[in-house]
Design a protein around this motif. Structure first.
Motif, short mmCIF file in Angstrom:
data_model
loop_
_atom_site.label_atom_id
_atom_site.label_comp_id
_atom_site.label_asym_id
_atom_site.label_seq_id
_atom_site.Cartn_x
_atom_site.Cartn_y
_atom_site.Cartn_z
N GLU A 71 64.37 43.27 -34.33
CA GLU A 71 63.46 42.11 -34.68
C GLU A 71 63.98 40.61 -33.68
O GLU A 71 64.64 40.50 -33.11
N VAL A 72 62.16 39.95 -32.92
CA VAL A 72 62.43 39.33 -31.99
C VAL A 72 62.66 37.67 -32.94
O VAL A 72 61.85 37.67 -34.10
N MET A 99 66.61 39.35 -29.30
CA MET A 99 66.09 40.38 -30.43
C MET A 99 67.68 40.22 -31.04
O MET A 99 68.88 40.43 -30.10
#
Lengths: 123, 390
Positions: A71-72, A99
């Protein structure tokens, strides 16, 4: 902190479970003058090998692939005003995004500094 | 004025290949040849050309000579411009037309009819030699052009492909200063679109005051074996640096000049392409050239779309293929676009529905699912600086 490289000319700094991602000096040299960087939104789930960002040089648009899945969590806002940072400081100030790393086994097969250098020499 | 070749044909090298590599060029396949895309970087080279003088190798382009008494009238059957009234030593932009009104190529035509000095001993007077027209056509199109010309030109007319010649372009506000220092008293009397033959030592040159950057400048045709020496002479001048294809493209886009294969194609006609200046008024009406009937119809009815410039808001460039919208309705398509180094913002050329093609019309361009605000702009984006005399 460990730095890894992909054969798509991205670098990854791994600190705990968070990775900082950018493109290498070799990559910026190939792309030439960068005029725009399109970064993913914070919260985007990216998948290894799939589009994550776009770099626009004077000449063309180039996709930047996610080197890992996750996930960024943060993007480099300074690239919005100064995309040329990617040319002047590709492997430090010109980083793209941070991330989470959902699967550390994806790090296998990535190159270290020395391996990446000889990879570039062979191109 | 040319484009990449998709064929898997063998990529060939041009006379200046080794010279480019010594100058540190990055070479790429283009129009079937290895060509320099850049040396130092596109933006640096672009700006250098706008401020000083850039040297471009355009030897991939086709240099043709059409000779014979009927050369002008034969060419006028294929080109919509006035060739017969073109004076010796003058150059004109023209189009190679298809029967259906499409554009097969764009090109430069020079009346290269030689002036032959008389000889007192032999008792001959000075006179014009056989009519001759020098054509410069796009690299990627030259083989098709040659076939087309051979098919349609009368047998009394001779077509020669000058493939033993290189072609370089010296472009920029200091091009004349630099060239004057290299060879004196040659270009003093030349204005935009003048062309002369000049023997520079042993090298027979054709120098034409023209180019593809919007700047003052010269295109110099030279036998291939002397091309390196000429480039070395020119680059010895402090104003002159070699410039690659990348900057050539961004310079011509700023200058509003169309790129064949992108902004003009077999599918576009000269009216929609906003190239009416290439159709001499008289010939536009009288016809007698391939494609006239189809073009006359577009002229009478008005074109469905027109080639215009677009100023794009923000920093994200819209590239070839990007769709243009007015509200929800698609009203056009970008044919070339990029980031303008001179203006520091994105610009583009697009074909837009005629009703929405007037200057200042607000539109939107879609780039990766984002809508960018765009405004129809007059071209050139950057004013041209052709030298038309004092």
């Amino acid at each position: 902190m460990a730095r890894y490289f992909t054969d798509e000319h991205e670098w990854i700094d791994l600190e705990g479970d968070t990775a900082t991602v950018g493109i290498t000096d070799f990559a910026q040299g190939q792309l030439g003058d960068i005029v725009f960087v399109e970064l993913p939104d914070v919260g985007t789930m990216v998948e290894k090998g799939k589009d994550a960002a776009v770099v626009e040089s004077v000449k063309a648009a180039s996709d930047v692939y996610a080197p890992l899945s996750g996930e960024v969590v943060e993007v480099n806002d300074s690239l919005e005003d100064d995309p040329a940072l990617v040319n002047s400081s590709p492997e430090e100030d010109g980083w793209f995004f941070k991330m989470t790393v959902s699967d550390k086994s994806e790090l296998e097969g990535l190159m270290d500094d020395k391996a990446y250098k000889s990879f570039c020499d062979g191109l | 004025m040319s484009e990449e070749n998709d064929n898997i044909e063998e990529i060939q090298t041009l006379p200046l290949d080794a010279w480019h590599r010594r100058k540190g060029a990055r070479m790429v396949p283009f129009a079937g040849y290895e060509m320099p895309i850049q040396y130092e970087g596109i933006v640096v080279e672009h700006n250098w050309t706008r401020e000083q003088a850039g040297l471009f190798d355009v030897s991939h382009m086709g240099q043709l000579m059409v000779t014979g008494d009927k050369a002008a009238e034969e060419l006028e059957k294929l080109l919509p411009g006035a060739i017969a009234s073109l004076k010796p030593g003058r150059t004109r932009y023209s189009l190679l037309m298809a029967e259906d009104g499409g554009i097969l190529d764009d090109l430069m035509v020079t009346n290269a009819t030689p002036w032959i000095e008389g000889d007192e001993e032999e008792g001959t007077e000075s006179h014009w030699g056989d009519p001759a027209y020098y054509l410069v056509v796009n690299g990627a199109m030259k083989w098709d052009d040659i076939a087309h010309l051979r098919e349609h030109l009368d047998d009394d007319v001779t077509l020669t492909h000058m493939d033993d010649h290189a072609l370089v372009a010296l472009q920029g506000p200091n091009a004349a200063t630099a060239l004057n220092r290299v060879m004196r008293n040659v270009i003093d009397d030349m204005v935009f679109m003048d062309s002369v033959l000049h023997d520079f030592g042993e090298w027979p040159l054709r120098i034409t005051r023209s180019g593809y950057t919007g700047e003052d400048g010269f295109e110099i045709s030279i036998p291939a074996e002397h091309a390196e020496s000429l480039c070395n002479r020119l680059c010895a001048e402090i104003e002159v640096r070699p410039i690659g294809l990348g900057a050539r493209d961004s310079l011509r886009l700023e200058a509003g000049l169309p790129l064949y294969g992108h902004d003009i194609t077999e599918e576009t006609d000269p009216v929609s392409a906003d190239l009416l200046f290439a159709l001499t008024k008289k010939r536009r009406e009288q016809g007698g050239w391939m494609g006239h009937e189809a073009v006359a119809k577009v002229l009478a009815d008005g074109p469905a779309q027109k080639r215009v410039g677009l100023d794009i808001e923000g920093r994200l460039p819209a590239r070839e293929g990007a769709l243009v919208y007015s509200g929800d309705k698609q009203v056009g398509r970008v044919t070339s676009g990029g980031f303008s180094p001179t203006l520091q913002r994105p610009i583009a050329m697009a074909y837009i529905d005629t009703a929405l093609a007037s200057e200042g019309t607000e539109l939107e361009v879609e780039v990766r699912n984002k809508r960018l605000s765009a405004k129809v702009a007059t071209m050139p984006f950057v004013p041209n600086r052709y030298y038309r005399g004092k």
